[in-house]
Design a protein around this motif. Structure first.
Motif, PDB file in Angstrom:
ATOM      1  N   GLY A 100      -5.712  44.254  50.421  1.00  0.00           N
ATOM      2  CA  GLY A 100      -6.699  43.644  49.528  1.00  0.00           C
ATOM      3  C   GLY A 100      -6.068  42.997  48.302  1.00  0.00           C
ATOM      4  N   GLY A 101      -6.891  42.196  47.623  1.00  0.00           N
ATOM      5  CA  GLY A 101      -6.439  41.506  46.420  1.00  0.00           C
ATOM      6  C   GLY A 101      -6.145  42.481  45.285  1.00  0.00           C
ATOM      7  N   GLN A 102      -6.921  43.568  45.213  1.00  0.00           N
ATOM      8  CA  GLN A 102      -6.709  44.519  44.115  1.00  0.00           C
ATOM      9  C   GLN A 102      -5.311  45.118  44.177  1.00  0.00           C
ATOM     10  OE1 GLN A 102      -8.450  45.175  41.347  1.00  0.00           O
ATOM     11  NE2 GLN A 102      -6.700  46.482  40.839  1.00  0.00           N
ATOM     12  N   SER A 103      -4.902  45.485  45.357  1.00  0.00           N
ATOM     13  CA  SER A 103      -3.567  46.056  45.525  1.00  0.00           C
ATOM     14  C   SER A 103      -2.503  45.007  45.185  1.00  0.00           C
ATOM     15  CB  SER A 103      -3.446  46.538  46.976  1.00  0.00           C
ATOM     16  OG  SER A 103      -2.139  46.691  47.330  1.00  0.00           O
ATOM     17  N   ASN A 174     -13.560  31.684  38.488  1.00  0.00           N
ATOM     18  CA  ASN A 174     -13.575  32.913  37.706  1.00  0.00           C
ATOM     19  C   ASN A 174     -14.754  33.833  37.993  1.00  0.00           C
ATOM     20  OD1 ASN A 174     -14.324  34.394  34.930  1.00  0.00           O
ATOM     21  ND2 ASN A 174     -12.139  33.995  34.966  1.00  0.00           N
ATOM     22  N   ASN A 175     -14.428  35.091  38.134  1.00  0.00           N
ATOM     23  CA  ASN A 175     -15.408  36.165  38.113  1.00  0.00           C
ATOM     24  C   ASN A 175     -15.212  36.856  36.770  1.00  0.00           C
ATOM     25  OD1 ASN A 175     -17.016  38.385  38.488  1.00  0.00           O
ATOM     26  ND2 ASN A 175     -15.622  39.422  39.904  1.00  0.00           N
ATOM     27  N   PRO A 176     -16.168  36.931  35.889  1.00  0.00           N
ATOM     28  CA  PRO A 176     -17.604  36.769  36.111  1.00  0.00           C
ATOM     29  C   PRO A 176     -18.191  35.417  35.705  1.00  0.00           C
ATOM     30  CG  PRO A 176     -17.272  37.773  33.984  1.00  0.00           C
ATOM     31  CD  PRO A 176     -15.889  37.525  34.573  1.00  0.00           C
ATOM     32  N   SER A 202      -1.776  34.575  39.151  1.00  0.00           N
ATOM     33  CA  SER A 202      -2.933  33.709  39.340  1.00  0.00           C
ATOM     34  C   SER A 202      -3.818  34.277  40.451  1.00  0.00           C
ATOM     35  CB  SER A 202      -2.453  32.300  39.695  1.00  0.00           C
ATOM     36  OG  SER A 202      -3.543  31.460  39.919  1.00  0.00           O
ATOM     37  N   ASP A 203      -4.960  34.823  40.045  1.00  0.00           N
ATOM     38  CA  ASP A 203      -5.890  35.442  40.986  1.00  0.00           C
ATOM     39  C   ASP A 203      -6.798  34.342  41.534  1.00  0.00           C
ATOM     40  OD1 ASP A 203      -8.041  36.709  42.183  1.00  0.00           O
ATOM     41  OD2 ASP A 203      -8.192  38.294  40.690  1.00  0.00           O
ATOM     42  N   GLU A 204      -6.614  34.033  42.810  1.00  0.00           N
ATOM     43  CA  GLU A 204      -7.334  32.906  43.420  1.00  0.00           C
ATOM     44  C   GLU A 204      -8.211  33.371  44.585  1.00  0.00           C
ATOM     45  OE1 GLU A 204      -4.583  29.589  44.007  1.00  0.00           O
ATOM     46  OE2 GLU A 204      -3.476  30.146  42.199  1.00  0.00           O
ATOM     47  N   VAL A 205      -8.757  34.592  44.446  1.00  0.00           N
ATOM     48  CA  VAL A 205      -9.506  35.147  45.582  1.00  0.00           C
ATOM     49  C   VAL A 205     -10.818  34.388  45.872  1.00  0.00           C
ATOM     50  CG1 VAL A 205      -8.538  37.465  45.280  1.00  0.00           C
ATOM     51  CG2 VAL A 205     -10.776  36.963  44.322  1.00  0.00           C
ATOM     52  N   TYR A 206     -11.264  33.552  44.910  1.00  0.00           N
ATOM     53  CA  TYR A 206     -12.487  32.771  45.150  1.00  0.00           C
ATOM     54  C   TYR A 206     -12.170  31.305  45.448  1.00  0.00           C
ATOM     55  CZ  TYR A 206     -14.982  36.831  43.358  1.00  0.00           C
ATOM     56  OH  TYR A 206     -15.481  38.094  43.182  1.00  0.00           O
ATOM     57  N   ASP A 207     -10.961  31.016  45.939  1.00  0.00           N
ATOM     58  CA  ASP A 207     -10.559  29.608  46.054  1.00  0.00           C
ATOM     59  C   ASP A 207     -11.343  28.818  47.090  1.00  0.00           C
ATOM     60  OD1 ASP A 207      -9.409  30.686  48.322  1.00  0.00           O
ATOM     61  OD2 ASP A 207      -7.440  29.784  48.031  1.00  0.00           O
ATOM     62  N   GLY A 232      -4.263  36.387  46.704  1.00  0.00           N
ATOM     63  CA  GLY A 232      -5.339  35.914  47.577  1.00  0.00           C
ATOM     64  C   GLY A 232      -5.903  37.075  48.376  1.00  0.00           C
ATOM     65  N   SER A 233      -7.001  36.821  49.073  1.00  0.00           N
ATOM     66  CA  SER A 233      -7.659  37.919  49.789  1.00  0.00           C
ATOM     67  C   SER A 233      -8.610  37.374  50.847  1.00  0.00           C
ATOM     68  CB  SER A 233      -8.442  38.755  48.773  1.00  0.00           C
ATOM     69  OG  SER A 233      -9.297  39.656  49.411  1.00  0.00           O
ATOM     70  N   MET A 234      -8.844  38.163  51.888  1.00  0.00           N
ATOM     71  CA  MET A 234      -9.854  37.832  52.900  1.00  0.00           C
ATOM     72  C   MET A 234     -11.250  38.294  52.465  1.00  0.00           C
ATOM     73  SD  MET A 234      -8.103  36.395  55.208  1.00  0.00           S
ATOM     74  CE  MET A 234      -9.328  36.203  56.503  1.00  0.00           C
ATOM     75  N   SER A 235     -11.306  39.087  51.393  1.00  0.00           N
ATOM     76  CA  SER A 235     -12.568  39.741  51.032  1.00  0.00           C
ATOM     77  C   SER A 235     -13.694  38.752  50.799  1.00  0.00           C
ATOM     78  CB  SER A 235     -12.388  40.578  49.754  1.00  0.00           C
ATOM     79  OG  SER A 235     -11.631  41.720  50.027  1.00  0.00           O
ATOM     80  N   LYS A 236     -13.470  37.792  49.900  1.00  0.00           N
ATOM     81  CA  LYS A 236     -14.561  36.916  49.472  1.00  0.00           C
ATOM     82  C   LYS A 236     -14.711  35.723  50.406  1.00  0.00           C
ATOM     83  CE  LYS A 236     -14.734  39.671  45.984  1.00  0.00           C
ATOM     84  NZ  LYS A 236     -15.830  40.584  45.673  1.00  0.00           N
ATOM     85  N   SER A 237     -13.583  35.169  50.883  1.00  0.00           N
ATOM     86  CA  SER A 237     -13.654  33.948  51.693  1.00  0.00           C
ATOM     87  C   SER A 237     -14.239  34.211  53.068  1.00  0.00           C
ATOM     88  CB  SER A 237     -12.256  33.349  51.841  1.00  0.00           C
ATOM     89  OG  SER A 237     -11.385  34.271  52.461  1.00  0.00           O
ATOM     90  N   SER A 243     -12.257  45.321  54.968  1.00  0.00           N
ATOM     91  CA  SER A 243     -11.047  45.308  55.806  1.00  0.00           C
ATOM     92  C   SER A 243      -9.776  45.503  54.992  1.00  0.00           C
ATOM     93  CB  SER A 243     -10.946  43.984  56.580  1.00  0.00           C
ATOM     94  OG  SER A 243     -11.962  43.920  57.549  1.00  0.00           O
ATOM     95  N   ARG A 244      -9.875  45.272  53.693  1.00  0.00           N
ATOM     96  CA  ARG A 244      -8.756  45.455  52.763  1.00  0.00           C
ATOM     97  C   ARG A 244      -7.529  44.668  53.210  1.00  0.00           C
ATOM     98  NH1 ARG A 244     -10.869  45.216  49.493  1.00  0.00           N
ATOM     99  NH2 ARG A 244      -9.370  46.037  48.005  1.00  0.00           N
ATOM    100  N   CYS A 245      -7.627  43.369  53.107  1.00  0.00           N
ATOM    101  CA  CYS A 245      -6.510  42.518  53.495  1.00  0.00           C
ATOM    102  C   CYS A 245      -6.359  41.374  52.481  1.00  0.00           C
ATOM    103  CB  CYS A 245      -6.752  41.968  54.904  1.00  0.00           C
ATOM    104  SG  CYS A 245      -5.323  41.092  55.551  1.00  0.00           S
TER     105      CYS A 245
HETATM  106  C1  LIG Z   1     -11.546  38.231  40.496  1.00  0.00           C
HETATM  107  C2  LIG Z   1     -11.316  39.261  41.546  1.00  0.00           C
HETATM  108  N1  LIG Z   1     -10.047  39.553  41.888  1.00  0.00           N
HETATM  109  C3  LIG Z   1      -9.767  40.476  42.813  1.00  0.00           C
HETATM  110  C4  LIG Z   1     -10.776  41.161  43.461  1.00  0.00           C
HETATM  111  C5  LIG Z   1     -10.400  42.196  44.448  1.00  0.00           C
HETATM  112  O1  LIG Z   1     -10.769  41.836  45.718  1.00  0.00           O
HETATM  113  P1  LIG Z   1     -10.258  42.619  47.019  1.00  0.00           P
HETATM  114  O2  LIG Z   1      -9.433  43.764  46.559  1.00  0.00           O
HETATM  115  O3  LIG Z   1     -11.491  43.055  47.734  1.00  0.00           O
HETATM  116  O4  LIG Z   1      -9.475  41.618  47.755  1.00  0.00           O
HETATM  117  C6  LIG Z   1     -12.114  40.888  43.134  1.00  0.00           C
HETATM  118  C7  LIG Z   1     -13.221  41.634  43.779  1.00  0.00           C
HETATM  119  O5  LIG Z   1     -14.366  41.558  43.417  1.00  0.00           O
HETATM  120  C8  LIG Z   1     -12.391  39.904  42.168  1.00  0.00           C
HETATM  121  O6  LIG Z   1     -13.643  39.583  41.815  1.00  0.00           O
END
Ligand SMILES: Cc1ncc(COP(=O)(O)O)c(C=O)c1O
Length: 396
Positions: A100-103, A174-176, A202-207, A232-237, A243-245
């Motif tokens: 996941g992106g968090q890790s 950006n989140n939020p 650079s957190d681009e998980v919403y790209d 990057g992450s599979m979570s949002k896209s 699945s934590r990837c």
């Molecule tokens: C900005 C941002 N970065 C990272 C994450 C982490 O995502 P994940 O660990 O599910 O890939 C999130 C999850 O909401 C997020 O909003």
């Protein structure tokens, strides 16, 4: 027994604005019908075709230990995807697959920050940011952005905070706030990173969720490839939050150290999850389009509803799966408004304060319910805000 300072000081302590979220969860488990617009969890589940790829991979035996850096297939796929999207030459040696992106955010900070260092981040921020920087042992220092600037960071403010810092964490889309950083903003940030010798995380998980403008990865800017770690992450896209990837893309030397870190921490990501992710990423844009389309529609709904009134302000919603609403005209804090909304209309949203002081007087609304209920919830939010604003005026 004594616990480590690191583990007991991850969060700043005090009220963090998440009470309303936990209260909503409790109400739901007590059987109340709450409209849940809090966290970034899609109303769509992972596509059946991705699940089939996952199932097939598992049945073919990919249930043992996978390669710690990631499978060659997924690393190649991520590298090719980033290269195609940015033009920056990228190979599997630039890629580490993470749970996941968090890790990835945590590992990226461990790679460049440590005790005695300062890691910078921007307020409003994704809730885990300060704790993630602290988890690396570094001090987390925040830089405010403002509603008046549509939450685009001002490079001069970053520069003023950059003195003894080693890294800067940014997030676009950006989140939020929903802000998508403009080219001038990113060029200003890149200049400071070069001049002050900062790592840019650079957190681009919403790209894949951009509604207005274009997503620019700062790794594409001059001399930034060698100092950028892209998350990057599979979570949002692909609606694969469970699945934590995810991944980190960066210079080969950093990735090779991060592989050693992964060997001693996560020990990789399950092979059948990685095969499902490879399938999803290689399926072209149709799968991610299915995920982003409802948010694009609901964002358009929000723009239209909000334009018919003048109590609630809409922060320009350029990307990601949330809209940030300015409710300062009600005279209430984001937290007070969110609690009142939950009590009176059983609608749960996040108070801006849960994302830092810069988002005070705002609420974040996740666009994660069907269009009809989303529209109705937004109308109720506007009605409540109008009522409260009128009461405030009457009191004055
Ligand atoms: C900005 C941002 N970065 C990272 C994450 C982490 O995502 P994940 O660990 O599910 O890939 C999130 C999850 O909401 C997020 O909003």
């Amino acid at each position: 027994m004594k616990l480590s300072h690191c583990i007991t000081h991850l969060t700043g302590g005090g009220s963090d604005g998440w009470d309303v979220f936990y209260r909503a969860r409790q109400m739901i488990s007590d059987g109340y019908a709450v409209i849940e617009l809090t966290i970034g969890e899609h109303d769509i589940r992972t596509d059946p075709s991705i699940l089939e790829a996952m199932d097939l991979s598992a049945r073919q035996g990919h249930t043992g230990y996978a390669m710690v850096p990631g499978t060659d297939l997924l690393r190649d796929t991520v590298a090719a995807r980033l290269q195609a999207r940015t033009g920056v030459p990228t190979t599997r040696n630039n890629v580490l697959i993470t749970p996941g992106g968090q890790s990835a955010l945590f590992a990226a900070h461990v790679a460049v920050c440590g005790p005695g260092n300062v890691g910078l981040y921007l307020d409003p921020y994704y809730a885990t940011y300060p704790g993630t920087i602290r988890a690396s042992g570094a001090t987390a220092r925040t830089i405010q952005t403002t509603a008046e600037d549509a939450f685009q960071p001002r490079p001069e403010q970053i520069e003023a905070a950059a003195n003894d810092a080693v890294s800067l964490l940014i997030n676009t889309p950006n989140n939020p706030t929903g802000a998508v950083y403009s080219r001038p903003t990113l060029e200003g940030i890149a200049k400071i990173c070069r001049e002050r010798d900062l790592w840019l995380i650079s957190d681009e998980v919403y790209d894949t969720q951009v509604w207005d403008g274009e997503h620019i990865s700062p790794r594409t800017l001059p001399d930034m490839k060698e100092r950028s770690l892209v998350v990057g992450s599979m979570s949002k896209s692909h609606a694969m939050t469970g699945s934590r990837c995810g991944w980190i893309v960066g210079p080969e030397e950093v990735i090779s150290h991060l592989i050693t870190l992964a060997t001693h921490t996560t020990y990789g990501v399950p092979g059948f999850i990685q095969d499902a992710a490879s399938f999803a990423l290689n399926a072209g844009t149709s799968l991610e389009g299915k995920i982003s389309e409802p948010f694009r529609r609901r964002r358009a709904l929000a723009v239209s509803i909000l334009s018919n009134q003048n109590t609630v302000g809409l922060v320009p919603a350029q990307g990601a799966m949330y809209v940030m609403l300015d409710i300062r005209a009600t005279g209430l804090s984001g937290e007070e408004f969110a609690n009142t909304l939950l009590d009176t209309h059983s609608i749960a949203v996040m108070p801006g304060e849960s994302f830092g002081a810069a988002a005070a007087g705002h609420i974040r609304v996740a666009m994660t319910i069907d269009d009809e209920r989303f529209e109705s919830a937004l109308n109720k939010i506007c009605e409540l805000a109008k009522e409260l604003a009128q009461n405030t005026v009457a009191r004055v």
